[in-house]
Design a protein around this motif. Sequence first.
Motif: not given
Length: 175
Positions: A110, A113, A122, A124, A139-140
């Motif tokens: 990930l 962001a 965050d 992603k 996913q996050e």
Amino acid sequence: MRLMKLLSLLALIFTVCLGMALLAEEHKSAIAPNPSFDKMKTLDGAWVGNMLDGGKEYPATTRFMMVSDGSALMSWLGEGTPYEMVTIFHMDGPRLMATHYCAAHNQPRLVAAPGGDPNRVDFKFKDGTNIGPNDVHMQEVVFIFDGPDHHIQEWTSMDNHGKLSTGRFDFRRKK
């Protein structure tokens, strides 16, 4: 005579090792300054709390430790349980990355962001290993900082039908 040869050999080995250490010190990769990574580093230590999932609450633990000469932050979630997961946070040039070693037997990567809130980081989904087209994977993940002794983690996974679900962890620093 043998003692002199042995001492000379030991001195040579020491000199070579010292030279290699100094050379390695000179060739470290530069770590770009990054406010999000600096914020993540403040998590160093042990944390206790709970996880809210599907309306139910479960006890939870997490631990963070700076490793690799301060270039990476290692995190354990559920340490010592069958569902223990490890995540490594590190810089890749100017980008903050996370590689999550999941209990689902895959390794999503990930990327943080960009954002305007200094108390929120965050991450992603970028890509991963051992993730097939219909495999469940993270996913996050979002880290929300509420002072030096409290933070929230929101882990969002994607199921084999593309549906997203989020587990929320609420942690306080262990005293």
